[in-house]
Scaffold this motif. Sequence first.
Motif, PDB file in Angstrom:
ATOM      1  N   ILE A   1      14.472  25.430  -8.926  1.00 10.14           N
ATOM      2  CA  ILE A   1      13.603  25.690  -7.462  1.00 10.14           C
ATOM      3  C   ILE A   1      14.381  27.495  -7.415  1.00 10.14           C
ATOM      4  N   ILE A   2      13.688  28.547  -6.815  1.00 10.37           N
ATOM      5  CA  ILE A   2      14.165  29.458  -6.562  1.00 10.37           C
ATOM      6  C   ILE A   2      13.789  30.079  -5.706  1.00 10.37           C
ATOM      7  N   TRP A   3      14.007  30.823  -5.281  1.00  8.49           N
ATOM      8  CA  TRP A   3      13.474  31.025  -3.636  1.00  8.49           C
ATOM      9  C   TRP A   3      13.491  32.563  -4.125  1.00  8.49           C
TER      10      TRP A   3
ATOM     11  N   GLU B   1       9.419  26.270  -7.612  1.00  3.86           N
ATOM     12  CA  GLU B   1       9.609  25.577  -8.846  1.00  3.86           C
ATOM     13  C   GLU B   1       8.895  26.650  -9.772  1.00  3.86           C
TER      14      GLU B   1
ATOM     15  N   ILE C   1      16.756  23.980   2.987  1.00  4.27           N
ATOM     16  CA  ILE C   1      15.849  22.681   3.991  1.00  4.27           C
ATOM     17  C   ILE C   1      16.213  22.006   4.672  1.00  4.27           C
TER      18      ILE C   1
ATOM     19  N   SER D   1      17.928  20.763  -5.533  1.00  3.59           N
ATOM     20  CA  SER D   1      18.704  21.872  -5.575  1.00  3.59           C
ATOM     21  C   SER D   1      18.811  23.255  -4.349  1.00  3.59           C
ATOM     22  N   ARG D   2      20.030  23.558  -4.628  1.00  5.68           N
ATOM     23  CA  ARG D   2      20.295  24.965  -3.371  1.00  5.68           C
ATOM     24  C   ARG D   2      19.281  25.407  -2.490  1.00  5.68           C
ATOM     25  N   VAL D   3      18.139  25.224  -2.494  1.00  5.08           N
ATOM     26  CA  VAL D   3      16.709  25.862  -1.927  1.00  5.08           C
ATOM     27  C   VAL D   3      16.800  25.025  -1.020  1.00  5.08           C
ATOM     28  N   ALA D   4      16.403  23.281  -1.505  1.00  5.74           N
ATOM     29  CA  ALA D   4      15.715  21.716  -0.800  1.00  5.74           C
ATOM     30  C   ALA D   4      17.244  21.721  -0.329  1.00  5.74           C
TER      31      ALA D   4
ATOM     32  N   ASP E   1      18.262  33.558  -7.703  1.00  8.10           N
ATOM     33  CA  ASP E   1      18.329  32.647  -8.192  1.00  8.10           C
ATOM     34  C   ASP E   1      18.415  32.551  -9.694  1.00  8.10           C
TER      35      ASP E   1
ATOM     36  N   ARG F   1       9.672  35.069   2.231  1.00  8.82           N
ATOM     37  CA  ARG F   1       9.899  34.479   1.163  1.00  8.82           C
ATOM     38  C   ARG F   1       9.993  33.066   0.912  1.00  8.82           C
ATOM     39  N   THR F   2       9.923  32.728  -0.374  1.00  5.94           N
ATOM     40  CA  THR F   2       9.763  30.969   0.045  1.00  5.94           C
ATOM     41  C   THR F   2       9.964  30.261  -0.901  1.00  5.94           C
ATOM     42  N   TRP F   3      10.059  29.252  -1.591  1.00  3.71           N
ATOM     43  CA  TRP F   3      10.679  28.810  -2.811  1.00  3.71           C
ATOM     44  C   TRP F   3       9.754  28.470  -3.754  1.00  3.71           C
TER      45      TRP F   3
ATOM     46  N   GLY G   1      11.525  23.903 -14.163  1.00  2.00           N
ATOM     47  CA  GLY G   1      12.143  22.994 -13.794  1.00  2.00           C
ATOM     48  C   GLY G   1      13.125  23.698 -11.845  1.00  2.00           C
TER      49      GLY G   1
ATOM     50  N   ARG H   1       5.858  16.508  -3.647  1.00  2.00           N
ATOM     51  CA  ARG H   1       7.225  17.119  -4.043  1.00  2.00           C
ATOM     52  C   ARG H   1       7.671  18.327  -3.132  1.00  2.00           C
ATOM     53  N   ARG H   2       6.709  19.371  -3.372  1.00  2.00           N
ATOM     54  CA  ARG H   2       6.385  20.689  -1.976  1.00  2.00           C
ATOM     55  C   ARG H   2       6.246  20.142  -0.868  1.00  2.00           C
TER      56      ARG H   2
ATOM     57  N   LEU I   1      11.058  23.226   6.573  1.00  2.00           N
ATOM     58  CA  LEU I   1      11.332  24.225   6.019  1.00  2.00           C
ATOM     59  C   LEU I   1      11.342  25.772   7.460  1.00  2.00           C
TER      60      LEU I   1
END
Lengths: 173, 416
Positions: B23-25, B154, A161, A155-158, B16, B150-152, B21, A104-105, A167
């Motif tokens: 996914i956040i920055w 979960e 990217i 998700s917004r993050v995905a 966020d 930063r990174t994302w 579950g 997933r990552r 990324l």
Amino acid sequence: MRPTVVTGRPWLIADEAGKLIDDIDTDQIYHNAHLAITDPKEMARYAFGNLKGWEDFPKKARPGDVLFVGENFGAGSSRQHAVDCFLALGIVAIVGRSFGAIYRRNAINSGLPLLLLPDMPVARLRDLPQVTVNLETGEIQGPDGEKVVRAEPMSRVALDIYRAGSLLKLGAR
Amino acid sequence: MGQTVIEKILAAHSRDEIAPGKIIWLGIDVRTARDFAGASVVKNFRRAFPGAKVDDPKKTFFTFDCNAPANTIAYAQNQQACRVFAREQGIRVYDVDWGIGSHVLLEEGLALPGATVVGTDSHLNVLGAVGAFGQGMGDVDIAYVFRTGRTWFEVPPTMKVVLHGRYEFPTTAKDLTLAVVGRLGARGALGRAVEVTGSAADALDLAGRITLASMATEMGAIIAFLPPSDEAMEFARAASGRDDLAYPVPDPDAAYEETVELDVTGLRPKISAPPNPENVHDVADLEGEPVQTIVVGSCTNGRYEDIRLVAEILKGKRVAPGVVLKVSPATRRAWGRLLKEGWLEVLYDAGAVVSHPACAGCAEGQIGMTGEGEVQLSTGNRNFPGKQGKGPTYLCSPATAAASALTGTITSPERL
Ligand code: SF4
């Protein structure tokens, strides 16, 4: 900017009995014999090369296709090849009951859309010649625009990217 | 609803919505790379962001510990690639003389309670010992963090492990840790954050907290957080020179996915036999097995306290014939204190070989690998086949390691 509504042929990654195959690991997706390859274009022809009954998938796949997969897809090693081989084939999204955590990552980092759909309507999907997947809402439609099912949206993050491409491309902005 | 420790830390570093579950920055306070994968981080960075600067050189570090000083040309090249990049960017390098990166971050006051820290070290979650969120990531992820800060992430669900009761020396924090690993197994905490509580957790000193936190990875956990302690806070204050620190604690109504309770009253010394850490037994049940190599060190048990305990047990005695005892303190500071207080001399007199501070036998054979059939006891955290050579490896406490060094066979420290 990459599209957030994608349309293509659905592939149910199932066994001979028509049941979705669970626990497809990264070695079945992309065998470790080909790990030395670094050019993603070359990786395309080894996708599912070690998954029984699906060895010829790269010949049948077309850009725009969508994969529907079972539980724990992409379990196992951290190899990025197992994501990149699908991108190289032009697969636009993978909808699955669940995914391996590292897979997933890696997929998110490479901008390959993964959507969660625990209750997969397998019979319904099998009959469809074409699906449209809205990555933002998770809505999945048939060829005439009829609603089929709704997966968990990305998700917004995905999506950030995905839109950037990867990324690292996002970081380059 | 209330928040767990991880949710609190993530919320303080993200805009966020925080829920398991999602996914956040995530804003990252401290960004590191070590000599393993550090060169790939540099390569990714140069390729993806040509000519660019890192987000904040003051928050970015290299730590060399896998192979330090380098004893292969490949590692020497990788370390040098990191040094050149660091010079260009104004990044501080904790070079091959400093010790294990996660411990250096603690000692230098960089990994503080409530902080977010990422690096290319899968055991960076050691930092849970002081209530910091540490996390290992791949070289693509870390290159991105270097660039953007930063990174994302979960948000993981949280589970609670309650350790009731108390045990007595020579049972130690490592035995407690192995008991928890044995109970949960390699997947018992898979993908979760763990909060360890209960009287036996409260009673742990900082060295013991580090030992327990360091093996979160072996339970599949994202991280294990230990409860606040005056000692941990005092340590963090002294290391950082800051007195505005706050230790993250969960809300009373925080939600836990699962709670596991364990009564450790009367716990006896534990050992994990090959081929994996979850294969845990009482040391007493495996006594008599001959051993040839004993390694004391690693991020799990390389602290000053761990090595002093070994020296105390060996004082005035000799390692059994046919046994090589290898000792590697986790950091230069620990090494220096052991030297100045005379403990290294005690170890020397007992017949041990003392090596410089780094990852010891754990990573790239800094203090040697085993040959086929060479039985090894290690105070480290992993005993997978082939990880430390061809021989079988058992994991145990420093006390068990010392007791066994004296006899040449697996020996419970209860016999001392
Ligand atoms: S001692 Fe081993 S587990 Fe710990 S940081 Fe070094 S290599 Fe990793």
